[in-house]
Design a protein around this motif. Structure first.
Motif, mmCIF file in Angstrom:
data_model
loop_
_atom_site.group_PDB
_atom_site.id
_atom_site.type_symbol
_atom_site.label_atom_id
_atom_site.label_comp_id
_atom_site.label_asym_id
_atom_site.label_seq_id
_atom_site.Cartn_x
_atom_site.Cartn_y
_atom_site.Cartn_z
ATOM 1 N N LEU A 161 -3.895 -5.421 6.537
ATOM 2 C CA LEU A 161 -1.962 -5.377 6.080
ATOM 3 C C LEU A 161 -1.336 -5.163 6.321
ATOM 4 O O LEU A 161 -1.221 -3.906 6.339
ATOM 5 N N ASP B 297 2.717 -4.986 5.676
ATOM 6 C CA ASP B 297 4.192 -5.937 4.702
ATOM 7 C C ASP B 297 5.216 -5.493 5.401
ATOM 8 O O ASP B 297 5.816 -4.307 6.654
ATOM 9 N N SER C 281 -7.838 -3.162 0.819
ATOM 10 C CA SER C 281 -7.577 -3.232 1.987
ATOM 11 C C SER C 281 -7.122 -2.146 3.176
ATOM 12 O O SER C 281 -6.136 -1.543 1.954
ATOM 13 N N ALA D 144 -7.637 -15.174 7.497
ATOM 14 C CA ALA D 144 -7.655 -14.021 7.786
ATOM 15 C C ALA D 144 -8.975 -13.626 8.927
ATOM 16 O O ALA D 144 -8.865 -12.034 8.835
ATOM 17 N N LEU E 27 -10.477 -10.175 3.240
ATOM 18 C CA LEU E 27 -9.533 -9.324 3.383
ATOM 19 C C LEU E 27 -9.810 -8.013 3.010
ATOM 20 O O LEU E 27 -8.903 -6.922 3.383
ATOM 21 N N ILE F 281 1.889 -9.893 6.866
ATOM 22 C CA ILE F 281 2.227 -10.698 5.152
ATOM 23 C C ILE F 281 3.094 -11.152 5.663
ATOM 24 O O ILE F 281 4.207 -10.239 5.448
ATOM 25 N N VAL G 96 -3.056 -0.957 3.671
ATOM 26 C CA VAL G 96 -1.720 -1.340 3.671
ATOM 27 C C VAL G 96 -1.039 -0.386 4.798
ATOM 28 O O VAL G 96 -1.522 0.538 4.599
#
Length: 461
Positions: A101, A103, A128, A71, A96, A79, A130
């Motif tokens: 990130l 998903d 983070s 990371a 993180l 992820i 996302v």
């Protein structure tokens, strides 16, 4: 020569411009396929895994490290694990923090959890950024390169810059990103792969229901009635004759149902005097599935053509033809050609051929690869003008073929009309109302309404 060289260079990975490092948590099928594709496109890929041993399945140019160490080497972390394993990310919250990130997870059923997986991830790691992406692309498509069926990638997220970084990766992989807005859209995006032909449910159920009704209707009149009152066993009609009566009827009715919601929409707009009010939900849903109705109608038309072509090969047709020849021989009399019947026969065949040709043309222009190469005016001309012409020709084909039964008492078995009479109700109603709507005194205000004019401007508020 120069042109071809530039095309080749555009298709090849640009190795001179090194792209950023991307971290992938998870070495499953999708994680490996996505990493392999990214390496091909010039990205440096590092995997975060519980086991740092290099497997033969891992792309050879990728690096495998522990989660924390991997990371730290990338600003974007994909992820590629299931939601139930997200808890291991909590101890990594500090590492993180501030990272993007991505998903990519999906669920096993619609609305499996109260919130989307991406929103749940954002709750676990509030520091983070996302972004939801890549969940509509399969690992098999990434590995095989057959991306035509899943080239579009839905992307959503609350951070605009992070979302743009992910969309740049999507484009670099040869996919097409589609911005769906904030992270609130993640639930819809996660439900999308779980939906089985969402726009086809109503057309298919409607087609199955009408097919079952007309099949039973023909079975009652052509098989059961003749067996009870005429003592003839025509049960073999179930194989070819009845389907060849149901298929053209279904094709004609479904084609009429494609244009019927447009008729309703025009009447509603004329009544309201504005185009700025929403149609009823049932009409909205009906209009959205018109393409599917048309394609199913085309499938029935194709079956009708196939059944008609094989009809001369049937034993029943050969027996009936031979019986007529023998009857003329025994009576020593040749039946003269009936020019009226010849004209009727050739006319309905010609109308059917022309209608089927336009039907096929409508189906071809509805394909995305074709419709994307025509402008809106050309598409509307084919789907509207030529579509109504196809409906007119197919209705005339049916009318010429079965019109004689309207005045024949023998056609009303059990006081029920022939199936061809029933098939003309909807298309004739559509054509009659459409003819009324194109009368200048009605067409002019309707055109003005569709251009933005309002009879009562308060509805625009």
């Amino acid at each position: 020569m120069n042109k071809n060289s530039s095309n080749i260079m555009a298709l090849a990975p640009n190795t001179s411009n090194k792209r950023e490092t991307v971290c992938i948590f998870g070495t499953g099928d999708f994680g490996r396929a996505l990493g392999h594709k990214m390496i091909q496109c010039g990205y440096r890929v590092v995997y975060g895994s519980r086991s740092t041993q290099i497997s033969n399945l891992i792309p050879k140019d990728a690096e495998v490290l522990g989660h924390a160490e991997a990371a730290q080497k990338a600003a974007i972390i994909i992820i590629a694990i299931q939601r139930q394993h997200y808890n291991f990310l909590t101890p990594l919250a500090e590492i993180l923090h501030g990272k993007v990130l991505v998903d990519i997870s999906n669920n096993l059923k619609l609305n499996q959890y109260p919130e989307s997986n991406a929103e749940y991830l954002a709750q676990l790691l509030p520091g983070s950024k996302v972004v939801k992406a890549f969940n509509t692309v399969s690992a098999w498509a990434l590995q095989s390169g057959t991306l035509d069926a899943s080239r579009q990638v839905f992307v959503c997220g609350d951070d605009v810059e992070a979302k743009q970084m992910v969309m740049n990766i999507v484009r670099a992989l040869g996919l097409t990103p589609l911005d769906k807005g904030s992270l609130l859209a993640a639930q819809e995006i996660e439900n999308y792969p779980l939906q089985l032909f969402p726009m086809w449910k109503f057309p298919i159920f409607l087609s199955l229901g009408l097919t079952a009704f007309f099949f039973c209707y023909c079975l009652a009149l052509d098989v059961i009635y003749t067996y009870i009152y005429e003592n003839n066993n025509f049960s073999f009609f179930i194989a070819i004759t009845i389907p060849n009566r149901v298929c053209p009827v279904m094709a004609l009715i479904l084609l009429a149902l494609v244009y019927l919601p447009g008729i309703f929409a025009a009447i509603i707009q004329l009544y309201r005097g504005t185009k700025y009010r929403r149609f009823p939900d049932w009409l909205d849903k009906w209009m959205l599935c018109r393409k599917q109705l048309g394609l199913i109608a085309l499938a029935f038309a194709f079956l009708h053509v196939v059944f008609t072509l094989v009809s001369p090969m049937r034993a029943f047709v050969s027996w009936r033809t031979g019986k007529g020849i023998i009857s003329q021989a025994l009576n020593n009399k040749t039946e003269p050609l009936n020019h009226t019947n010849a004209w009727i026969s050739d006319s309905y065949l010609a109308l059917g051929i022309l209608g089927f040709f336009l039907f096929v043309l409508l189906g071809i222009t509805s394909l995305p690869s074709v419709s994307s190469n025509v402008n809106w005016r050309e598409f509307r001309f084919v789907q509207s003008k030529l579509g109504y012409l196809a409906l007119i020709l197919c209705t005339a084909h049916t009318l010429v073929y079965g019109g004689k039964w309207f005045l024949s008492p023998s056609a009303y078995r059990w006081y029920l009309p022939n199936i061809y009479m029933l098939s003309l109700i909807v298309p004739c109603a559509v054509l009659v109302v459409k003819f009324v709507l194109i009368i200048p005194c009605i067409d002019k205000p309707l055109t003005q309404i569709r251009q933005g004019w309002e009879r009562n401007p308060k509805y625009s508020e």
